[in-house]
Design a protein around this motif. Structure first.
Motif, PDB file in Angstrom:
ATOM      1  N   ARG A  31      13.202   3.180  -0.283  1.00 12.80           N
ATOM      2  CA  ARG A  31      13.395   3.359   1.187  1.00 12.80           C
ATOM      3  C   ARG A  31      12.701   1.901   1.328  1.00 12.80           C
ATOM      4  O   ARG A  31      12.823   1.003   2.276  1.00 12.80           O
ATOM      5  CB  ARG A  31      12.848   3.955   2.239  1.00 12.80           C
ATOM      6  CG  ARG A  31      14.172   5.129   2.577  1.00 12.80           C
ATOM      7  CD  ARG A  31      13.412   5.924   3.702  1.00 12.80           C
ATOM      8  NE  ARG A  31      14.851   7.378   4.046  1.00 12.80           N
ATOM      9  CZ  ARG A  31      14.234   8.270   5.130  1.00 12.80           C
ATOM     10  NH1 ARG A  31      12.984   7.777   5.671  1.00 12.80           N
ATOM     11  NH2 ARG A  31      15.849   9.474   5.706  1.00 12.80           N
TER      12      ARG A  31
ATOM     13  N   LEU B 104      10.863  14.301  -2.631  1.00 12.57           N
ATOM     14  CA  LEU B 104      10.669  12.603  -1.138  1.00 12.57           C
ATOM     15  C   LEU B 104       9.645  11.548  -1.705  1.00 12.57           C
ATOM     16  O   LEU B 104       9.853  10.731  -0.821  1.00 12.57           O
ATOM     17  CB  LEU B 104       9.314  13.414  -0.158  1.00 12.57           C
ATOM     18  CG  LEU B 104      10.545  15.323   0.071  1.00 12.57           C
ATOM     19  CD1 LEU B 104       9.430  15.795   1.037  1.00 12.57           C
ATOM     20  CD2 LEU B 104      11.458  15.136   0.695  1.00 12.57           C
ATOM     21  N   SER B 105       8.446  11.609  -2.423  1.00 15.10           N
ATOM     22  CA  SER B 105       7.709  10.134  -2.753  1.00 15.10           C
ATOM     23  C   SER B 105       9.244   9.183  -3.047  1.00 15.10           C
ATOM     24  O   SER B 105       8.619   8.127  -2.617  1.00 15.10           O
ATOM     25  CB  SER B 105       6.838  10.081  -4.036  1.00 15.10           C
ATOM     26  OG  SER B 105       5.912  11.937  -3.164  1.00 15.10           O
TER      27      SER B 105
ATOM     28  N   SER C  65       6.287  22.971  -5.029  1.00 11.93           N
ATOM     29  CA  SER C  65       6.139  21.895  -3.997  1.00 11.93           C
ATOM     30  C   SER C  65       5.857  20.519  -5.367  1.00 11.93           C
ATOM     31  O   SER C  65       5.764  19.478  -4.154  1.00 11.93           O
ATOM     32  CB  SER C  65       4.166  22.090  -3.748  1.00 11.93           C
ATOM     33  OG  SER C  65       3.546  22.338  -5.082  1.00 11.93           O
TER      34      SER C  65
ATOM     35  N   GLY D 174       2.275  -0.632   5.376  1.00 19.65           N
ATOM     36  CA  GLY D 174       1.274   0.209   4.798  1.00 19.65           C
ATOM     37  C   GLY D 174       0.857  -1.362   6.845  1.00 19.65           C
ATOM     38  O   GLY D 174       1.794  -2.435   6.739  1.00 19.65           O
TER      39      GLY D 174
ATOM     40  N   GLY E 276       0.819  -1.521  -0.201  1.00 20.82           N
ATOM     41  CA  GLY E 276       0.090   0.251   0.304  1.00 20.82           C
ATOM     42  C   GLY E 276       0.757   1.287  -0.024  1.00 20.82           C
ATOM     43  O   GLY E 276       0.789   2.034  -0.375  1.00 20.82           O
ATOM     44  N   GLU E 277       2.045   1.197   0.373  1.00 18.16           N
ATOM     45  CA  GLU E 277       2.766   2.874   0.431  1.00 18.16           C
ATOM     46  C   GLU E 277       3.717   3.040  -0.691  1.00 18.16           C
ATOM     47  O   GLU E 277       3.353   3.715  -0.698  1.00 18.16           O
ATOM     48  CB  GLU E 277       3.675   2.030   1.811  1.00 18.16           C
ATOM     49  CG  GLU E 277       4.258   3.203   2.960  1.00 18.16           C
ATOM     50  CD  GLU E 277       5.055   3.100   4.355  1.00 18.16           C
ATOM     51  OE1 GLU E 277       5.412   1.334   4.589  1.00 18.16           O
ATOM     52  OE2 GLU E 277       5.949   3.790   4.332  1.00 18.16           O
TER      53      GLU E 277
ATOM     54  N   VAL F  82       9.057  19.370  -5.027  1.00 22.10           N
ATOM     55  CA  VAL F  82       9.573  18.514  -3.825  1.00 22.10           C
ATOM     56  C   VAL F  82       8.655  17.111  -3.428  1.00 22.10           C
ATOM     57  O   VAL F  82       9.156  16.219  -2.607  1.00 22.10           O
ATOM     58  CB  VAL F  82       9.203  19.847  -2.341  1.00 22.10           C
ATOM     59  CG1 VAL F  82       8.806  19.114  -0.935  1.00 22.10           C
ATOM     60  CG2 VAL F  82       9.529  20.800  -2.826  1.00 22.10           C
ATOM     61  N   ILE F  83       6.852  17.731  -3.902  1.00 19.32           N
ATOM     62  CA  ILE F  83       6.729  15.626  -3.527  1.00 19.32           C
ATOM     63  C   ILE F  83       6.980  15.107  -4.779  1.00 19.32           C
ATOM     64  O   ILE F  83       7.112  13.515  -4.069  1.00 19.32           O
ATOM     65  CB  ILE F  83       5.241  16.306  -4.387  1.00 19.32           C
ATOM     66  CG1 ILE F  83       4.120  17.120  -3.234  1.00 19.32           C
ATOM     67  CG2 ILE F  83       4.646  15.108  -4.257  1.00 19.32           C
ATOM     68  CD1 ILE F  83       2.863  17.761  -3.622  1.00 19.32           C
TER      69      ILE F  83
ATOM     70  N   VAL G 255       1.300  12.454  -9.265  1.00 19.75           N
ATOM     71  CA  VAL G 255       0.490  13.749  -8.700  1.00 19.75           C
ATOM     72  C   VAL G 255       1.546  15.064  -8.838  1.00 19.75           C
ATOM     73  O   VAL G 255       1.132  16.500  -9.569  1.00 19.75           O
ATOM     74  CB  VAL G 255       0.130  13.817  -6.860  1.00 19.75           C
ATOM     75  CG1 VAL G 255      -0.531  15.197  -6.780  1.00 19.75           C
ATOM     76  CG2 VAL G 255      -1.570  12.856  -7.234  1.00 19.75           C
TER      77      VAL G 255
ATOM     78  N   ALA H 164       0.718   4.492  -3.174  1.00 16.64           N
ATOM     79  CA  ALA H 164       0.463   5.674  -2.423  1.00 16.64           C
ATOM     80  C   ALA H 164       1.945   6.390  -2.749  1.00 16.64           C
ATOM     81  O   ALA H 164       1.116   7.126  -3.304  1.00 16.64           O
ATOM     82  CB  ALA H 164       0.905   5.852  -0.395  1.00 16.64           C
ATOM     83  N   TYR H 165       3.585   6.313  -2.554  1.00 13.69           N
ATOM     84  CA  TYR H 165       4.026   7.165  -3.287  1.00 13.69           C
ATOM     85  C   TYR H 165       4.202   7.059  -4.680  1.00 13.69           C
ATOM     86  O   TYR H 165       4.447   8.553  -5.080  1.00 13.69           O
ATOM     87  CB  TYR H 165       5.751   6.328  -2.706  1.00 13.69           C
ATOM     88  CG  TYR H 165       5.257   6.567  -0.842  1.00 13.69           C
ATOM     89  CD1 TYR H 165       6.239   5.225  -0.395  1.00 13.69           C
ATOM     90  CD2 TYR H 165       5.409   7.457  -0.110  1.00 13.69           C
ATOM     91  CE1 TYR H 165       5.839   5.721   0.780  1.00 13.69           C
ATOM     92  CE2 TYR H 165       4.792   7.596   0.908  1.00 13.69           C
ATOM     93  CZ  TYR H 165       5.670   6.643   1.545  1.00 13.69           C
ATOM     94  OH  TYR H 165       6.133   5.997   2.990  1.00 13.69           O
TER      95      TYR H 165
ATOM     96  N   ARG I  15      -3.572   3.933   6.854  1.00 12.10           N
ATOM     97  CA  ARG I  15      -3.573   2.675   6.903  1.00 12.10           C
ATOM     98  C   ARG I  15      -1.885   2.747   6.215  1.00 12.10           C
ATOM     99  O   ARG I  15      -1.372   2.407   6.196  1.00 12.10           O
ATOM    100  CB  ARG I  15      -4.324   2.502   5.309  1.00 12.10           C
ATOM    101  CG  ARG I  15      -5.383   1.980   5.897  1.00 12.10           C
ATOM    102  CD  ARG I  15      -6.186   1.064   7.207  1.00 12.10           C
ATOM    103  NE  ARG I  15      -5.172  -0.091   6.740  1.00 12.10           N
ATOM    104  CZ  ARG I  15      -6.251  -0.802   5.782  1.00 12.10           C
ATOM    105  NH1 ARG I  15      -7.570  -1.182   5.894  1.00 12.10           N
ATOM    106  NH2 ARG I  15      -5.708  -2.105   6.231  1.00 12.10           N
ATOM    107  N   VAL I  16      -1.251   3.878   5.353  1.00 12.63           N
ATOM    108  CA  VAL I  16      -0.133   3.893   5.342  1.00 12.63           C
ATOM    109  C   VAL I  16       1.206   4.536   5.826  1.00 12.63           C
ATOM    110  O   VAL I  16       1.708   4.787   5.826  1.00 12.63           O
ATOM    111  CB  VAL I  16      -0.137   5.128   3.376  1.00 12.63           C
ATOM    112  CG1 VAL I  16       1.648   4.975   3.011  1.00 12.63           C
ATOM    113  CG2 VAL I  16      -1.008   3.437   2.017  1.00 12.63           C
TER     114      VAL I  16
ATOM    115  N   LEU J 108       1.209   9.593  -5.204  1.00 10.61           N
ATOM    116  CA  LEU J 108       1.587  10.861  -4.911  1.00 10.61           C
ATOM    117  C   LEU J 108       2.931  11.482  -5.730  1.00 10.61           C
ATOM    118  O   LEU J 108       3.595  12.408  -6.386  1.00 10.61           O
ATOM    119  CB  LEU J 108       2.561  11.137  -3.819  1.00 10.61           C
ATOM    120  CG  LEU J 108       1.181  11.055  -2.538  1.00 10.61           C
ATOM    121  CD1 LEU J 108       2.075  10.620  -1.487  1.00 10.61           C
ATOM    122  CD2 LEU J 108       0.786  12.035  -2.513  1.00 10.61           C
TER     123      LEU J 108
ATOM    124  N   ILE K 111      12.568   9.085  -2.740  1.00  9.51           N
ATOM    125  CA  ILE K 111      13.441   9.088  -1.651  1.00  9.51           C
ATOM    126  C   ILE K 111      12.470   7.009  -0.796  1.00  9.51           C
ATOM    127  O   ILE K 111      13.586   7.022  -0.346  1.00  9.51           O
ATOM    128  CB  ILE K 111      13.145   9.912  -0.501  1.00  9.51           C
ATOM    129  CG1 ILE K 111      14.409  10.924  -1.715  1.00  9.51           C
ATOM    130  CG2 ILE K 111      13.739   9.447   0.366  1.00  9.51           C
ATOM    131  CD1 ILE K 111      15.305  12.205  -0.892  1.00  9.51           C
ATOM    132  N   LEU K 112      11.359   8.002  -0.569  1.00 13.15           N
ATOM    133  CA  LEU K 112      10.431   7.218   1.024  1.00 13.15           C
ATOM    134  C   LEU K 112      10.294   6.452  -0.449  1.00 13.15           C
ATOM    135  O   LEU K 112      10.337   4.794  -0.032  1.00 13.15           O
ATOM    136  CB  LEU K 112       9.060   7.562   0.550  1.00 13.15           C
ATOM    137  CG  LEU K 112       9.877   8.834   1.934  1.00 13.15           C
ATOM    138  CD1 LEU K 112       7.721   9.891   2.001  1.00 13.15           C
ATOM    139  CD2 LEU K 112       9.508   8.593   3.248  1.00 13.15           C
TER     140      LEU K 112
END
Lengths: 165, 508
Positions: free
Chosen positions: A58, A51-52, A44, A68, A4-5, A47-48, A15, A8-9, B425-426, A12, A54-55
């Motif tokens: 990781r 950082l997304s 912005s 998640g 899920g993580e 930056v998004i 986006v 999500a990234y 959740r995340v 993002l 990078i995450l």
């Protein structure tokens, strides 16, 4: 199956890219040299994206972590506090009911739609007795009417049925 | 000053004004309790009721609504994780966690105590320094406000839970959301997708209600219904330990709140963010922040109230509203034929000092009303969650609608409720997203104004000593903790190396 993580990234990141591209099209700098309407969206967005990514790296590097949180894991972690097994589908049912409520607001009016929401949630989702569900729904509608309509004078939509309900 | 204060108290302590103050505080608390309604809406909606009153009495009542609503917003922040106003967002972080641990009573009580202390101190400071402080505030232009927002971003970067990167990511998302709508400087429409309702931007209240109230409900539903929180009476009261831990945060929060609240144009919004961030940096219990640290409630709540009072400095002395609610109050001044400005203190001392004295009385009423009521409010959490959350859903959706009387905002709240659920959740933090929205709007406005002043160059900042000073503080706050942390890591590594080498020597 990506976690899920990760999803999500990835979302993002998309986006952020969208924001950056559109920000550039809105103009970064005005002819006078002042900051243009596109600067903040683009900045912005960058930056998004950064950082997304990078995450995401990781998460991909760490082994088994960053999945998640699943409902079962959360429930297990707080087992002492939970008296009802996790019913994740309840969240989705409630989301669906809120969507239906918002659609009904223009038809039935805001207060009746909210009253129906309460009755269905208490009676169907929470499996309490229908008598109690109707009672809670009625009390909720009356209190909200008194506070918002009468006390505060906030005009509430009455829907297609007008002042009938 | 004492003559002025005694004039003020003699004005405020009439039976009529006391009653109006009480009604204002009570109405404000109830309004603040309702998600989506805040002090600004409350003052605006109840303003017509005051037209038959004389100006002093009317303003006393409206001011009572103002700070009563601050406390009402605190109650929902603590009990159902729904900030009543942007100023209450920081209280949610630790206040709600305290409530989950059966400590809603102490959370609400320390908010009342901190707010009272901050109100008294800020009233005294108001009386002493209002006119000269207003002259300093006059020097605050867009470059200084820009520097302040940068400082706010730096401090807020600590409010991100365990991961600064995740916090910064969510802050950037909030900043992006703040760009939706018409750009006020150029009239360019951004990210509206042809929707008329998005021309004025995304409603902050709808986002807050969606993320905090609806998102929290959906998260709770997915992990199973929690037991009603049962606590013993003594756990609902403030302990000596709670008061000891809260003393310094309340004083620091008061100082921060007063300093930022006195600045026109958004300073009061920053106050609670900065107070929380600062407290998290300096508190010996910083590891508990975000998990139910009482300092995390005491500091921002004190800052809120101090800022709410200090907001009256630019409003009364300069005629420049300190925030949205004081802007409405300024409108009320005009309706009553009163012109705020430097001469107001001289020309209308009865009104000004009566109003300031009513702040003190109103906060006493707030404390008397809410301190014993804190355990009573906390009893709400004993309600089975299956009955509680439908009520939260209703009041949240209605609150989202009530801000602009727009069903579109209900859809926004639902959408952000779903977003909040996925964020939970995340494992991403929610608060920085909202903070980013608030700060982002301020940041863009001041950035554009500063660049216009400098004709595209930011070199103008070099000519503004106050702005440079603030940016220097921001730079120090960024650099110093990183340097100290690195030195700590090196010291630990060195110590463990020395210790392992001495063990080898011993074996040999």
């Amino acid at each position: 199956m990506p976690s899920g993580e990760l999803i999500a990234y990835a979302v993002l990141t998309a986006v952020g890219v969208y924001a950056t591209v559109n920000g550039v099209s809105y103009r970064l700098v005005e002819p006078s040299g002042a900051v243009g309407p596109g600067m903040m969206p683009a900045a912005s967005g960058v930056v998004i994206v950064g950082l997304s990514l990078i995450l995401m790296v990781r998460v991909l590097r760490s082994s088994g972590a960053g999945r998640g949180v699943t409902a079962e894991e959360l429930a297990a972690a707080s087992e002492d506090d939970v008296i009802d097994p996790p019913r994740e589908h309840r969240a989705w049912v409630v989301i669906g009911l809120m969507v239906v409520t918002a659609l009904l607001m223009n038809v039935l009016g805001l207060l009746p739609a909210l009253g129906i929401l309460v009755v269905v949630v208490v009676g169907f989702v929470e499996r309490r007795s229908w008598t109690r569900a109707v009672a809670v729904g009625l009390i909720t509608v009356v209190v909200l009417y008194l506070v918002f309509d009468q006390l505060l004078g906030v005009p509430l939509p009455t829907g297609l049925l007008g002042g009938v309900i | 000053m004492w003559d002025n204060l005694s004039l003020g108290f003699s004005t405020a302590l009439t039976p009529e004004n006391l009653l109006l103050c009480f009604i204002g505080v009570l109405a404000g608390t109830i309004i603040g309790l309702l998600p989506g309604l805040g002090a600004t809406t409350g003052v605006a909606v109840l303003l017509p009721l005051t037209f038959t009153l004389d100006p002093v009495s009317a303003l006393i009542m409206l001011a009572g609504i103002y700070y009563g609503a601050q406390y009402g917003g605190t109650i929902t922040s603590v009990l159902i994780s729904t900030p009543g106003e942007p100023n209450s967002i920081m209280t949610t972080l630790d206040g709600y966690q305290m409530a989950r641990r059966g400590r809603a009573g102490p959370a609400l009580a320390i908010a009342a105590v901190g707010s009272f202390f901050a109100a008294i101190v800020s009233l005294i400071l108001l009386a002493l320094v209002a006119p000269p402080l207003a002259q300093i505030a006059l020097k605050f232009g867009p470059p200084e406000q820009l520097a302040l927002v940068v400082l706010g971003f730096v401090i807020i970067s600590t409010v991100s839970g365990d991961s600064q990167i995740k916090g910064l990511l969510m802050t950037a998302c909030g900043v992006l959301l703040a760009t939706v709508g018409i750009d006020s400087a150029t009239g360019t429409t951004r990210f509206t997708f042809g929707q008329l309702d998005l021309l004025s931007g995304i409603s902050l209240i709808a986002v807050v209600v969606g993320l905090f109230a609806l998102g929290e409900v959906l998260a709770q539903l997915s992990i199973g219904e929690a037991k009603p929180i049962r606590t013993r009476l003594r756990e609902m009261l403030l302990s000596k330990e709670d008061l000891r831990r809260s003393r310094a945060p309340i004083m620091r929060g008061t100082g921060v709140g007063f300093a930022f609240g006195a600045l026109p144009g958004g300073g009061s919004t920053l106050a609670s963010f900065i107070a929380y961030g600062l407290e998290k940096r300096v508190s010996p219990n910083r590891a508990e922040f975000g998990k139910g640290a009482i300092e995390g409630v005491a500091a921002p709540e004190s800052a809120n109230n101090a800022a709410a009072n200090a907001n009256f400095i630019p409003t009364l002395v300069l005629g420049i509203p300190g925030g949205a609610t004081t802007a409405v109050l300024l409108g009320a001044f005009t309706l009553y034929g009163i012109t705020p400005g430097p001469l107001l203190f001289e020309q209308q001392p009865t009104l000004v000092w009566g109003l300031l004295a009513s702040f003190f009385i109103g906060n006493v009423i707030l404390l008397v009303l809410n301190l014993p009521m804190a355990p009573v409010f906390a009893q709400l959490l004993r309600l089975p969650y299956g009955y509680l959350y439908p009520l939260i859903l209703c009041s949240s959706l209605l609150g989202a609608f009530a801000e602009e009387n727009a069903i579109f905002d209900v859809w926004v709240a639902i959408a952000f409720g779903i977003v909040g659920y996925f964020i939970f959740r995340v494992g991403l933090p929610v608060a920085p997203l909202v903070i980013g929205m608030v700060l982002g709007a301020l940041f863009e406005k001041t950035l554009v104004q500063t660049s216009s002043m400098g004709s595209g160059s930011f070199g103008i900042l070099l000519d503004r000593p106050i702005a440079l000073g603030i940016l220097a503080v921001a730079a120090l706050l960024l650099v110093v903790p990183a340097v100290l942390a690195r030195r700590r890591r090196l010291r630990v590594a060195h110590t463990s190396l020395v210790s392992s080498e001495s063990k080898k020597d011993t074996h040999v």
